[in-house]
Design a protein around this motif. Structure first.
Motif, PDB file in Angstrom:
ATOM      1  N   UNK A  66      -6.483  -9.096  13.684  1.00  0.00           N
ATOM      2  CA  UNK A  66      -6.669 -10.174  14.543  1.00  0.00           C
ATOM      3  C   UNK A  66      -7.664 -11.374  14.007  1.00  0.00           C
ATOM      4  N   UNK A  67      -7.241 -12.585  14.487  1.00  0.00           N
ATOM      5  CA  UNK A  67      -8.318 -13.541  13.993  1.00  0.00           C
ATOM      6  C   UNK A  67      -9.734 -13.247  14.412  1.00  0.00           C
ATOM      7  N   UNK A  68     -10.937 -13.646  13.920  1.00  0.00           N
ATOM      8  CA  UNK A  68     -11.985 -13.447  14.253  1.00  0.00           C
ATOM      9  C   UNK A  68     -12.530 -11.967  13.490  1.00  0.00           C
ATOM     10  N   UNK A  69     -11.917 -11.264  12.745  1.00  0.00           N
ATOM     11  CA  UNK A  69     -12.434 -10.317  12.396  1.00  0.00           C
ATOM     12  C   UNK A  69     -13.236 -10.686  11.086  1.00  0.00           C
ATOM     13  N   UNK A  70     -14.464 -10.035  11.034  1.00  0.00           N
ATOM     14  CA  UNK A  70     -15.359 -10.248  10.060  1.00  0.00           C
ATOM     15  C   UNK A  70     -14.701 -10.390   8.676  1.00  0.00           C
ATOM     16  N   UNK A  71     -14.981 -11.502   7.873  1.00  0.00           N
ATOM     17  CA  UNK A  71     -14.380 -11.646   6.412  1.00  0.00           C
ATOM     18  C   UNK A  71     -14.787 -10.540   5.460  1.00  0.00           C
ATOM     19  N   UNK A  72     -15.903 -10.170   5.514  1.00  0.00           N
ATOM     20  CA  UNK A  72     -16.153  -8.907   4.781  1.00  0.00           C
ATOM     21  C   UNK A  72     -15.208  -7.638   4.738  1.00  0.00           C
ATOM     22  N   UNK A  73     -14.867  -7.385   6.143  1.00  0.00           N
ATOM     23  CA  UNK A  73     -13.987  -6.198   6.437  1.00  0.00           C
ATOM     24  C   UNK A  73     -12.719  -6.672   5.653  1.00  0.00           C
ATOM     25  N   UNK A  74     -12.011  -7.850   6.068  1.00  0.00           N
ATOM     26  CA  UNK A  74     -10.869  -8.277   5.609  1.00  0.00           C
ATOM     27  C   UNK A  74     -10.803  -8.244   4.082  1.00  0.00           C
ATOM     28  N   UNK A  75     -11.670  -8.623   3.187  1.00  0.00           N
ATOM     29  CA  UNK A  75     -12.111  -8.479   1.949  1.00  0.00           C
ATOM     30  C   UNK A  75     -11.979  -6.945   1.391  1.00  0.00           C
ATOM     31  N   UNK A  76     -12.691  -6.227   2.117  1.00  0.00           N
ATOM     32  CA  UNK A  76     -12.517  -4.801   1.782  1.00  0.00           C
ATOM     33  C   UNK A  76     -11.079  -3.902   1.830  1.00  0.00           C
ATOM     34  N   UNK A  77     -10.475  -4.383   2.692  1.00  0.00           N
ATOM     35  CA  UNK A  77      -9.087  -3.791   3.167  1.00  0.00           C
ATOM     36  C   UNK A  77      -8.424  -4.229   1.951  1.00  0.00           C
ATOM     37  N   UNK A  78      -8.357  -5.306   1.683  1.00  0.00           N
ATOM     38  CA  UNK A  78      -7.629  -6.241   0.557  1.00  0.00           C
ATOM     39  C   UNK A  78      -7.868  -5.651  -0.499  1.00  0.00           C
ATOM     40  N   UNK A  79      -9.142  -5.596  -0.861  1.00  0.00           N
ATOM     41  CA  UNK A  79      -9.686  -4.907  -2.353  1.00  0.00           C
ATOM     42  C   UNK A  79      -9.065  -3.505  -2.468  1.00  0.00           C
ATOM     43  N   UNK A  80      -9.142  -2.592  -1.381  1.00  0.00           N
ATOM     44  CA  UNK A  80      -8.629  -1.102  -1.571  1.00  0.00           C
ATOM     45  C   UNK A  80      -7.107  -1.057  -1.545  1.00  0.00           C
ATOM     46  N   UNK A  81      -6.610  -2.022  -0.609  1.00  0.00           N
ATOM     47  CA  UNK A  81      -4.994  -1.921  -0.761  1.00  0.00           C
ATOM     48  C   UNK A  81      -4.447  -2.555  -2.096  1.00  0.00           C
ATOM     49  N   UNK A  82      -5.071  -3.328  -2.753  1.00  0.00           N
ATOM     50  CA  UNK A  82      -4.741  -3.873  -4.177  1.00  0.00           C
ATOM     51  C   UNK A  82      -4.918  -2.699  -5.000  1.00  0.00           C
ATOM     52  N   UNK A  83      -6.060  -1.775  -4.851  1.00  0.00           N
ATOM     53  CA  UNK A  83      -6.037  -0.700  -5.697  1.00  0.00           C
ATOM     54  C   UNK A  83      -5.076   0.301  -5.522  1.00  0.00           C
ATOM     55  N   UNK A  84      -4.647   0.391  -4.010  1.00  0.00           N
ATOM     56  CA  UNK A  84      -3.569   1.526  -3.846  1.00  0.00           C
ATOM     57  C   UNK A  84      -2.231   0.894  -4.532  1.00  0.00           C
ATOM     58  N   UNK A  85      -2.137  -0.410  -4.480  1.00  0.00           N
ATOM     59  CA  UNK A  85      -0.821  -0.855  -5.030  1.00  0.00           C
ATOM     60  C   UNK A  85      -0.870  -0.757  -6.508  1.00  0.00           C
ATOM     61  N   UNK A  86      -1.899  -0.620  -7.294  1.00  0.00           N
ATOM     62  CA  UNK A  86      -1.900  -0.433  -8.700  1.00  0.00           C
ATOM     63  C   UNK A  86      -1.805   1.026  -9.119  1.00  0.00           C
ATOM     64  N   UNK A  87      -1.679   2.100  -8.115  1.00  0.00           N
ATOM     65  CA  UNK A  87      -1.497   3.396  -8.507  1.00  0.00           C
ATOM     66  C   UNK A  87       0.017   3.769  -8.840  1.00  0.00           C
TER      67      UNK A  87
END
Length: 328
Positions: free
Chosen positions: A261-282
């Motif tokens: 949802x819009x307005x979610x803290x940027x740091x949370x979005x960045x963390x999810x993105x980082x962790x999903x990127x790691x998943x996609x590299x498995x």
């Protein structure tokens, strides 16, 4: 000698604490997230390709985070019901949306969406990318795209093309193809790729735009003449792109991605993105995606936002020129 009262020292200390918290608030949010279960809303039924990928990513994130990550299927109204649920949810990072390119195509075809996906959702990362193929039955006399066009022009009735749904990426590709070739092809919309393939193989349908995952198992009975996107897919390296053949605006690839949802803290979005990127590299995840005929996604929230901005402008132009409208 300057003297400070105990109250002034206390207030100064409090101010330093508050300013320090504000400066490190995003870091704190990132470090503590998640500390409870996370839900991924999928606005489509269980059992499809989107569902399989969403659940695979959820399982991997659950292992990474040590918190339950559940996929909640909320189908209905072309994805609107599930999307609306996420838009109305608290912007705290604990409810995500798993959606595809349709999300940014709908606003240009529907008048009264209950949300604006470009404003009410925050992109996180692309999970996978795929292309649409333009195919004919293997029995067709057309061996190349030029031969298909010449054949269609030589006939009194120029024929038809199929798509896997009104307003789908395949439909938009088809209308763009008509605009640039001048062919008067009738659009035949199917409820998904499976019935369309049946009609192609049975020679009831002379051509179609179809997603690669659906087409790959049937290549003995289909002949791909061109592919959307900027590059030839590895599985079909002999199939030229529309761009190579001189056509415009076929560059956008289909994608699946995660949103907050819009307005979610940027740091949370960045963390999810980082962790999903790691998943996609498995390796096992990459192998599974390859077996489905799709490419792993990845990238930052900012990069995903730019993809959406670029693609949305192209889809808006195609939809307006073809006058595609969907009534709700």
């Amino acid at each position: 000698m300057i003297r400070f009262s105990r109250r002034s020292v206390h207030l100064a200390t409090l101010a330093l604490v508050v300013s320090g918290y504000c400066a490190s608030g995003s870091t704190f949010a990132q470090a503590t997230y998640p500390n409870k279960p996370v839900k991924i809303v999928l606005p489509y039924p269980a059992g499809g390709g989107s569902d399989a990928v969403a659940r695979m990513i959820a399982d991997k994130l659950q292992q990474t985070w040590g918190q339950p990550v559940v996929v909640d299927n909320k189908p209905g109204a072309s994805g609107i019901i599930g999307t609306q649920q996420v838009v109305r949810t608290a912007a705290d990072g604990y409810t995500l949306l798993y959606h595809n390119t349709v999300l940014i195509q709908q606003p240009f075809m529907m008048e009264k969406l209950p949300y604006d996906p470009l404003k009410d959702l925050q992109p996180v990362t692309v999970t996978l990318k795929t292309n649409n193929l333009f195919v004919v039955p293997a029995s067709s006399p057309a061996k190349t795209l030029k031969e298909f066009i010449d054949l269609a022009r030589s006939q009194t009735a120029q024929g038809s093309y199929g798509s896997y749904g009104i307003g789908s990426a395949a439909h938009l590709n088809g209308e763009l193809f008509k605009q640039q070739t001048g062919l008067d092809l009738t659009h035949v919309a199917f409820q998904g790729s499976a019935p369309m393939i049946t009609n192609l193989i049975g020679n009831q349908l002379p051509s179609a735009f179809i997603d690669i995952p659906s087409a790959l198992p049937h290549m003995k009975n289909l002949r791909p003449l061109a592919v959307a996107g900027t590059q030839r897919p590895p599985e079909l390296s002999n199939v030229p792109t529309f761009t190579e053949l001189g056509y415009k605006s076929f560059e956008p690839m289909g994608w699946h991605g995660l949103f907050l949802p819009a307005g979610t803290p940027s740091a949370i979005a960045q963390k999810i993105s980082k962790d999903v990127n790691a998943v996609l590299q498995m390796p096992d995840v990459q192998a599974r995606l390859k077996s489905m005929g799709v490419a792993p996604g990845g990238g930052t929230p900012e990069e995903f936002a730019q993809v959406i901005k670029t693609d949305a402008a192209i889809y808006a132009d195609i939809t307006k020129a073809a006058n595609i409208r969907i009534t709700q």
